[in-house]
Design an enzyme around this catalytic site. Sequence first.
Site, PDB file in Angstrom:
ATOM      1  N   ASP A 137       0.852  -1.188   0.000  1.00 35.28           N
ATOM      2  CA  ASP A 137       0.000   0.000   0.000  1.00 35.28           C
ATOM      3  C   ASP A 137       0.891   1.242   0.000  1.00 35.28           C
ATOM      4  O   ASP A 137       2.052   1.189   0.414  1.00 35.28           O
ATOM      5  CB  ASP A 137      -0.865   0.030   1.277  1.00 35.28           C
ATOM      6  CG  ASP A 137      -2.106  -0.852   1.168  1.00 35.28           C
ATOM      7  OD1 ASP A 137      -2.393  -1.354   0.072  1.00 35.28           O
ATOM      8  OD2 ASP A 137      -2.782  -1.019   2.197  1.00 35.28           O
ATOM      9  N   ARG A 187      -0.994  -0.769  -8.755  1.00 33.85           N
ATOM     10  CA  ARG A 187      -2.357  -0.353  -8.429  1.00 33.85           C
ATOM     11  C   ARG A 187      -2.401   1.164  -8.474  1.00 33.85           C
ATOM     12  O   ARG A 187      -1.637   1.836  -7.771  1.00 33.85           O
ATOM     13  CB  ARG A 187      -2.711  -0.825  -7.024  1.00 33.85           C
ATOM     14  CG  ARG A 187      -4.046  -0.295  -6.523  1.00 33.85           C
ATOM     15  CD  ARG A 187      -4.236  -0.542  -5.043  1.00 33.85           C
ATOM     16  NE  ARG A 187      -4.200  -1.965  -4.737  1.00 33.85           N
ATOM     17  CZ  ARG A 187      -3.989  -2.443  -3.511  1.00 33.85           C
ATOM     18  NH1 ARG A 187      -3.755  -1.629  -2.501  1.00 33.85           N
ATOM     19  NH2 ARG A 187      -3.974  -3.735  -3.301  1.00 33.85           N
TER      20      ARG A 187
END
Length: 311
Positions: A137, A187
């Site tokens: 992340d 992402r």
Amino acid sequence: MSLLRQPLLLLSRSEAVKKVVSTMPVSAGIVQGYVPGETTESAVDATARLQDDGLKVTLDFLGEDTTDAAQAQATVTAYVDMLSALSARGLAHGAEVSVKLSAVGQALPDGGHAIALENARTICRAARNAGTTVTLDMEDHTTTDSTLEILRELRQDFPETGAVLQAYLHRTEADCRQLAHEGSRVRLCKGAYAEPEEVAFQDKLDVDKSYVRCLKVLMAGQGYPMIATHDPRMVEIASSLASRQGRAPGTYEFQMLYGIRPEEQRRLAAAGETVRVYVPYGTEWYGYLMRRLAERPQNLSFFVKSLISKK
Ligand code: FDA
């Protein structure tokens, strides 16, 4: 951007408010809408249900900004246990894990970068043994360089490790060019933290324009784009870029958060797209919940009501 976004994001890092809000049982409606539960079992059960519906999953053991090495170690153990539970239930193939480096030591005052790297390596090894992968992340902009450096180091041994880039940062289009190479899983999200104007677009329209520029780079590249957004316009633009680039479904994927636009997640999957749902779980849901509320202040009145009615 919404007037409430900045104050809510500031509250997301307040220890005092966290103490009050965290006394709410996870069963309180608003939390349950975004987090399936606090235990490994609840996360694995949610994974099974989503996979039954044709969706893939990425699991996040909630926690961030850890300043305690023992807590960082406990997070690593939680990931390793969860990966073996997924594997035991035959669910690991369709479920990867998302890791916040600040939860595994990046924010520790002495040698945080090296500790986070070693801890992330342990999780990557467990993921590979289970037959799946890790995506790192991305957190606030002060951590971007360290996170991308750890990504580079991890990829030497685990080239399947994915990264997250945030379209609201000025630097991100250039980062997309760096990471749009073969085998690279990226992402792309809009970005969820309160960032100063020196580093980030402040206006929603500018963030959306940047998102489209970044999408173009990733979809034209050789890597595997992971399009993380609930925004119908971005989903539509990504789909048309995929057909323009001759990308077949399966050479990219859509990603959305657990509990947000679930009917759209199923619609895209039924249309033949790969769709992955981000499933956060655990007791440390406070920061995550506040970022979701900052994105959608309409949910705030519901949130306040559930606080007032708490036992
Ligand atoms: P935007 O917020 O503009 O919303 C577009 C539309 O989506 C809204 O009009 C509404 O219809 C719907 N919607 C959005 N939020 C909703 C909500 N809470 N409830 C109901 N409907 C809602 N960020 C980050 O900084 N680092 C990271 O590592 C990640 N990781 C990540 C993984 C995945 C899989 C996703 C989907 C998102 C992230 N994010 C993230 C969060 C991301 O940066 C962003 O904050 C949110 O996805 C919201 O932005 P949208 O692109 O959805 O658009």
